[in-house]
Design a protein around this motif. Structure first.
Motif, PDB file in Angstrom:
ATOM      1  N   ASP A  23       0.856  -1.190   0.000  1.00  0.00           N
ATOM      2  CA  ASP A  23       0.000   0.000   0.000  1.00  0.00           C
ATOM      3  C   ASP A  23       0.890   1.238   0.000  1.00  0.00           C
ATOM      4  OD1 ASP A  23      -2.332  -1.390   0.001  1.00  0.00           O
ATOM      5  OD2 ASP A  23      -2.823  -1.020   2.102  1.00  0.00           O
ATOM      6  N   TRP A  24       0.338   2.354  -0.424  1.00  0.00           N
ATOM      7  CA  TRP A  24       1.058   3.619  -0.434  1.00  0.00           C
ATOM      8  C   TRP A  24       0.476   4.509   0.643  1.00  0.00           C
ATOM      9  CZ3 TRP A  24       5.300   4.528  -3.434  1.00  0.00           C
ATOM     10  CH2 TRP A  24       5.560   3.587  -4.420  1.00  0.00           C
ATOM     11  N   VAL A  25       1.357   5.139   1.439  1.00  0.00           N
ATOM     12  CA  VAL A  25       0.929   5.982   2.558  1.00  0.00           C
ATOM     13  C   VAL A  25       1.752   7.264   2.577  1.00  0.00           C
ATOM     14  CG1 VAL A  25       0.166   4.075   4.013  1.00  0.00           C
ATOM     15  CG2 VAL A  25       2.526   4.852   4.160  1.00  0.00           C
ATOM     16  N   TYR A  26       1.179   8.305   3.201  1.00  0.00           N
ATOM     17  CA  TYR A  26       1.908   9.531   3.491  1.00  0.00           C
ATOM     18  C   TYR A  26       2.430   9.455   4.913  1.00  0.00           C
ATOM     19  CZ  TYR A  26      -0.126  11.600  -0.682  1.00  0.00           C
ATOM     20  OH  TYR A  26      -0.474  11.861  -1.963  1.00  0.00           O
ATOM     21  N   LEU A  27       3.573  10.070   5.167  1.00  0.00           N
ATOM     22  CA  LEU A  27       4.224  10.039   6.464  1.00  0.00           C
ATOM     23  C   LEU A  27       4.136  11.421   7.099  1.00  0.00           C
ATOM     24  CD1 LEU A  27       6.034   8.669   8.588  1.00  0.00           C
ATOM     25  CD2 LEU A  27       7.987   9.332   7.188  1.00  0.00           C
ATOM     26  N   LYS A  28       3.660  11.472   8.342  1.00  0.00           N
ATOM     27  CA  LYS A  28       3.542  12.727   9.067  1.00  0.00           C
ATOM     28  C   LYS A  28       4.896  13.064   9.681  1.00  0.00           C
ATOM     29  CE  LYS A  28       0.656  15.022  12.434  1.00  0.00           C
ATOM     30  NZ  LYS A  28      -0.506  14.875  13.309  1.00  0.00           N
ATOM     31  N   LEU A  44       6.147  26.768   7.692  1.00  0.00           N
ATOM     32  CA  LEU A  44       5.695  26.554   6.313  1.00  0.00           C
ATOM     33  C   LEU A  44       6.017  25.168   5.780  1.00  0.00           C
ATOM     34  CD1 LEU A  44       6.768  29.973   4.822  1.00  0.00           C
ATOM     35  CD2 LEU A  44       4.503  29.288   5.616  1.00  0.00           C
ATOM     36  N   SER A  45       6.617  24.331   6.598  1.00  0.00           N
ATOM     37  CA  SER A  45       6.982  22.998   6.128  1.00  0.00           C
ATOM     38  C   SER A  45       5.740  22.121   6.004  1.00  0.00           C
ATOM     39  CB  SER A  45       7.985  22.352   7.077  1.00  0.00           C
ATOM     40  OG  SER A  45       7.391  22.128   8.325  1.00  0.00           O
ATOM     41  N   PRO A  46       5.767  21.144   5.112  1.00  0.00           N
ATOM     42  CA  PRO A  46       4.593  20.280   4.933  1.00  0.00           C
ATOM     43  C   PRO A  46       4.376  19.368   6.138  1.00  0.00           C
ATOM     44  CG  PRO A  46       6.428  19.475   3.648  1.00  0.00           C
ATOM     45  CD  PRO A  46       6.865  20.786   4.218  1.00  0.00           C
ATOM     46  N   CYS A  47       3.116  19.035   6.404  1.00  0.00           N
ATOM     47  CA  CYS A  47       2.794  18.127   7.511  1.00  0.00           C
ATOM     48  C   CYS A  47       3.066  16.681   7.112  1.00  0.00           C
ATOM     49  CB  CYS A  47       1.335  18.274   7.908  1.00  0.00           C
ATOM     50  SG  CYS A  47       0.933  19.862   8.595  1.00  0.00           S
ATOM     51  N   TYR A  48       2.741  16.344   5.885  1.00  0.00           N
ATOM     52  CA  TYR A  48       2.921  14.975   5.387  1.00  0.00           C
ATOM     53  C   TYR A  48       3.839  14.997   4.178  1.00  0.00           C
ATOM     54  CZ  TYR A  48      -1.033  13.494   8.252  1.00  0.00           C
ATOM     55  OH  TYR A  48      -1.861  13.201   9.295  1.00  0.00           O
ATOM     56  N   VAL A  49       4.660  13.959   4.065  1.00  0.00           N
ATOM     57  CA  VAL A  49       5.506  13.782   2.884  1.00  0.00           C
ATOM     58  C   VAL A  49       5.243  12.396   2.323  1.00  0.00           C
ATOM     59  CG1 VAL A  49       7.330  15.363   3.594  1.00  0.00           C
ATOM     60  CG2 VAL A  49       7.452  12.988   4.265  1.00  0.00           C
ATOM     61  N   GLY A  50       5.572  12.235   1.075  1.00  0.00           N
ATOM     62  CA  GLY A  50       5.390  10.909   0.489  1.00  0.00           C
ATOM     63  C   GLY A  50       4.784  11.015  -0.882  1.00  0.00           C
ATOM     64  N   PRO A  51       4.228   9.994  -1.353  1.00  0.00           N
ATOM     65  CA  PRO A  51       3.856   8.721  -0.724  1.00  0.00           C
ATOM     66  C   PRO A  51       5.015   7.729  -0.688  1.00  0.00           C
ATOM     67  CG  PRO A  51       3.038   8.770  -2.960  1.00  0.00           C
ATOM     68  CD  PRO A  51       3.692  10.106  -2.717  1.00  0.00           C
ATOM     69  N   TYR A  52       4.960   6.857   0.308  1.00  0.00           N
ATOM     70  CA  TYR A  52       5.944   5.794   0.479  1.00  0.00           C
ATOM     71  C   TYR A  52       5.226   4.455   0.517  1.00  0.00           C
ATOM     72  CZ  TYR A  52       8.893   9.687   1.783  1.00  0.00           C
ATOM     73  OH  TYR A  52       9.583  10.868   1.777  1.00  0.00           O
ATOM     74  N   GLN A  53       5.910   3.436   0.096  1.00  0.00           N
ATOM     75  CA  GLN A  53       5.323   2.101   0.018  1.00  0.00           C
ATOM     76  C   GLN A  53       5.554   1.344   1.332  1.00  0.00           C
ATOM     77  OE1 GLN A  53       6.810  -0.201  -3.229  1.00  0.00           O
ATOM     78  NE2 GLN A  53       5.013  -1.489  -3.279  1.00  0.00           N
ATOM     79  N   VAL A  54       4.531   0.628   1.783  1.00  0.00           N
ATOM     80  CA  VAL A  54       4.639  -0.194   2.988  1.00  0.00           C
ATOM     81  C   VAL A  54       5.368  -1.486   2.624  1.00  0.00           C
ATOM     82  CG1 VAL A  54       3.355  -1.460   4.746  1.00  0.00           C
ATOM     83  CG2 VAL A  54       2.523   0.762   3.972  1.00  0.00           C
ATOM     84  N   LEU A  82       1.171   7.930  12.628  1.00  0.00           N
ATOM     85  CA  LEU A  82       1.965   8.821  11.789  1.00  0.00           C
ATOM     86  C   LEU A  82       1.747   8.591  10.302  1.00  0.00           C
ATOM     87  CD1 LEU A  82       5.357   8.719  13.709  1.00  0.00           C
ATOM     88  CD2 LEU A  82       3.641  10.518  13.743  1.00  0.00           C
ATOM     89  N   LEU A  83       0.857   7.679   9.947  1.00  0.00           N
ATOM     90  CA  LEU A  83       0.629   7.340   8.550  1.00  0.00           C
ATOM     91  C   LEU A  83      -0.767   7.758   8.112  1.00  0.00           C
ATOM     92  CD1 LEU A  83       2.143   3.759   8.567  1.00  0.00           C
ATOM     93  CD2 LEU A  83       3.270   5.895   7.974  1.00  0.00           C
ATOM     94  N   LYS A  84      -0.864   8.149   6.857  1.00  0.00           N
ATOM     95  CA  LYS A  84      -2.145   8.550   6.270  1.00  0.00           C
ATOM     96  C   LYS A  84      -2.271   7.845   4.929  1.00  0.00           C
ATOM     97  CE  LYS A  84      -4.596  12.741   4.957  1.00  0.00           C
ATOM     98  NZ  LYS A  84      -4.462  14.198   4.842  1.00  0.00           N
TER      99      LYS A  84
END
Length: 96
Positions: A23-28, A44-54, A82-84
């Motif tokens: 699955d693909w998720v965003y990381l907080k 101003l930095s982003p809250c979530y980065v990604g997507p990353y693969q589990v 921490l994952l979305k």
């Protein structure tokens, strides 16, 4: 009486979500200490980065992610909170 009332409020916001392998998720990263903020001020930095693969599931609420090179100094295992979930197809995202 007070504890049961608190539990009822918490249960409303609780999410029982599990991710599968691949699955693909965003990381907080909002509250991670020691993570570079991508050359932006902290506000101003982003809250979530990604997507990353589990890559794999560890325990009840931990997942190992396939992190990119910009997060190579961070341990690749993260808690579920921490994952979305990534809804879109990650191959359709164009890098900046």
């Amino acid at each position: 009486m007070g504890q049961s009332r608190r539990n009822s409020y918490v249960d409303v916001k609780r999410r029982d979500h599990e991710f599968d392998v691949d699955d693909w998720v965003y990381l907080k990263i909002l509250h991670m200490k020691g993570v570079m903020r991508f050359c932006k001020k902290e506000k101003l930095s982003p809250c979530y980065v990604g997507p990353y693969q589990v890559l794999r599931w560890i325990g009840d609420v931990a997942y190992e992610l396939d992190l990119a090179s910009e997060l190579s100094s961070v341990h690749p295992v993260f808690h579920l909170s921490l994952l979305k979930n990534c809804i879109r197809d990650p191959t359709s995202i164009v890098p900046l």
